[in-house]
Design a protein around this motif. Sequence first.
Motif, PDB file in Angstrom:
ATOM      1  N   HIS A 184     138.096   1.968 -17.430  1.00 12.66           N
ATOM      2  CA  HIS A 184     139.253   3.273 -17.161  1.00 12.66           C
ATOM      3  C   HIS A 184     139.145   3.909 -17.803  1.00 12.66           C
ATOM      4  O   HIS A 184     140.368   4.595 -18.618  1.00 12.66           O
ATOM      5  CB  HIS A 184     141.181   2.078 -17.911  1.00 12.66           C
ATOM      6  N   HIS A 185     138.778   5.086 -16.620  1.00 12.34           N
ATOM      7  CA  HIS A 185     138.495   6.620 -17.678  1.00 12.34           C
ATOM      8  C   HIS A 185     138.518   7.537 -16.426  1.00 12.34           C
ATOM      9  O   HIS A 185     138.040   6.649 -14.736  1.00 12.34           O
ATOM     10  CB  HIS A 185     137.359   7.003 -17.748  1.00 12.34           C
ATOM     11  N   ALA A 186     138.620   8.212 -15.893  1.00  9.06           N
ATOM     12  CA  ALA A 186     139.107   9.840 -15.089  1.00  9.06           C
ATOM     13  C   ALA A 186     137.530   9.703 -14.580  1.00  9.06           C
ATOM     14  O   ALA A 186     136.821   9.699 -15.430  1.00  9.06           O
ATOM     15  CB  ALA A 186     139.759  10.969 -15.331  1.00  9.06           C
ATOM     16  N   LEU A 187     137.259  10.002 -13.273  1.00 10.30           N
ATOM     17  CA  LEU A 187     136.245  10.101 -12.785  1.00 10.30           C
ATOM     18  C   LEU A 187     135.347  10.621 -13.066  1.00 10.30           C
ATOM     19  O   LEU A 187     133.824  10.975 -13.801  1.00 10.30           O
ATOM     20  CB  LEU A 187     136.153  10.131 -11.350  1.00 10.30           C
ATOM     21  N   ARG A 188     135.687  11.934 -13.815  1.00  9.36           N
ATOM     22  CA  ARG A 188     135.598  12.976 -13.927  1.00  9.36           C
ATOM     23  C   ARG A 188     134.521  12.929 -15.865  1.00  9.36           C
ATOM     24  O   ARG A 188     133.616  12.691 -16.029  1.00  9.36           O
ATOM     25  CB  ARG A 188     136.141  14.040 -14.378  1.00  9.36           C
TER      26      ARG A 188
ATOM     27  N   HIS B 208     134.399   2.829 -11.843  1.00  5.74           N
ATOM     28  CA  HIS B 208     135.181   2.263 -11.934  1.00  5.74           C
ATOM     29  C   HIS B 208     135.405   1.331 -10.283  1.00  5.74           C
ATOM     30  O   HIS B 208     134.966  -0.211  -9.756  1.00  5.74           O
ATOM     31  CB  HIS B 208     136.560   2.384 -12.187  1.00  5.74           C
TER      32      HIS B 208
END
Lengths: 324, 324
Positions: free
Chosen positions: A159-163, A259
Amino acid sequence: MGEPAGIGGEIAVQAWRRRGEGVPPFYAIDDPARLAALARRFDWDVPVHPVKRPEEALSLFAEALPVVPIGAAPRARPGQPDRADARLVLAAIERAVADARDGRAAAVVTNPISKDALYRAGFRHPGHTEYLAELAGSTAPAIMMLACPELRVVPVTIHHALREAIALLSTQAIVYAGQVVDAALRRDFGIASPRLAVAGLNPHAGEGGALGREDLDIVAPAVAELRAAGVNARGPLAADTMFHERARRGYDAALCMYHDQALIPIKTIDFDGGVNVTLGLPFIRTSPDHGTAFDIAGRGVARADSLIAALRLAAAMAARRARS
Amino acid sequence: MGEPAGIGGEIAVQAWRRRGEGVPPFYAIDDPARLAALARRFDWDVPVHPVKRPEEALSLFAEALPVVPIGAAPRARPGQPDRADARLVLAAIERAVADARDGRAAAVVTNPISKDALYRAGFRHPGHTEYLAELAGSTAPAIMMLACPELRVVPVTIHHALREAIALLSTQAIVYAGQVVDAALRRDFGIASPRLAVAGLNPHAGEGGALGREDLDIVAPAVAELRAAGVNARGPLAADTMFHERARRGYDAALCMYHDQALIPIKTIDFDGGVNVTLGLPFIRTSPDHGTAFDIAGRGVARADSLIAALRLAAAMAARRARS
């Protein structure tokens, strides 16, 4: 229990109603009166039986839904979480972990919680899984696997921003995930010689560097390290050609770099029956692969398929561990 | 023709053999002797008939595979491209574009080329599609759609490292793609009121900013702008829950933010039958959704399904344009 404003209660009751479909014996950790009221509301014939000790649940299960009481009635209404329920939600999780750790239960199956609702009540863990790891006294990161009959996927970053996921990706994280998955496939899934497919981060796995360096610099060394450690890993592979039926026959689990790379294929193939398995905890833990579904809670229409699949998988894993 | 070291020749011959399966009349732009030799090698009964003018192909097609000669024999062997063939590969493309532009052909269907082989011969375009756009005198960027019977997807960014794709993503690019797709669905696919689903970049479409800002700052404004322009677009949606069967019924095309987000679901669902459609060119262009397949070239085992699907789709699009 999970979040009482969600569909957890009604799918637990539904899973008991469908016990003839190979659902293993389970007990709920919940408010017995709440579950009985849910069953009545939908005219489902479900006798709810409070039990003090989990050990009583096994003999009762054929006749009634055994419920270990959490000690109070949740205040939430369907779709409307109540901050005051947070301590009950957490108490249910803590009780489940204690039961599993002390051998009173073979596995923990968790219904969805609402992180938002818990955060507003002061909860400070990034998620369910991290909280379980802490309760278990585990310091190593837990690994999330999503499993359905056709496919198992493991996102190395979650669960992280793609960047940010790209920035966080490391050879070490891929190797650790690969080793945990390899061990789990042997011990819990009964696969004597597991085969891992490792997805590349970039399109076409980077096309030799033309489409990004990470596959050469981070993913390929992880595959080499896993192979050197005796893990049968292949990759980095082009992610878009890894998940069709013929390709899936070539491996037992796919390690994915972020993800959506993991969740798009499995939810495309099996939206209702996927199971979330947490690997690397000292006990078995599965959960349905969906959220609290506030939008349909309290209407009796939620499908229990994923919870039933989670119960079945947990039982199968426990049986394999018991035999080994 | 495509790359003569690849499977293009044998799937073209195969497509003609399967003409009874609703394959529309087509002619190859290739070396007739090469195609005849391929057919003989596999013992396929395929009369190859050189034609000077494409107009002759239509009446011939039932009896023989019509081939407009490229004027020389390629030197490549299966799996081994030869730099000297680059001018023939490009000449075939140029001839196809000229035929389509001048109304001698209803559409262009391209077999896979090897960018590597062309680059070594001095080709300087990023890919097939950009070369076609230049030949067509088109200045606007071409849009790639992948289509199978169950799903249409459009990656807004295509062949870039994932990190770079994120940096390149812009509201303007999403809006442009949405408008081109909306127009194409109406004109070429016969959909009177197209519905577009727009995927978020980040997991859970950014979860309100907790998992990245791009969905709020870039994708959401693009959806708003499209709607203001009369395009029925929805999003940003969580990409992992967009592609299962029920979800797919809710839209006619999915706009995706990067290569694998679009290609993972469609190749998972239909690996053999996907078609690549280039939108935004002044003529119809489709192609099979696979590469040159050097590893199996020359063995007669390559499947023509995707080429056949590309031929069928091109013909259906041309018929709709002719009626409108």
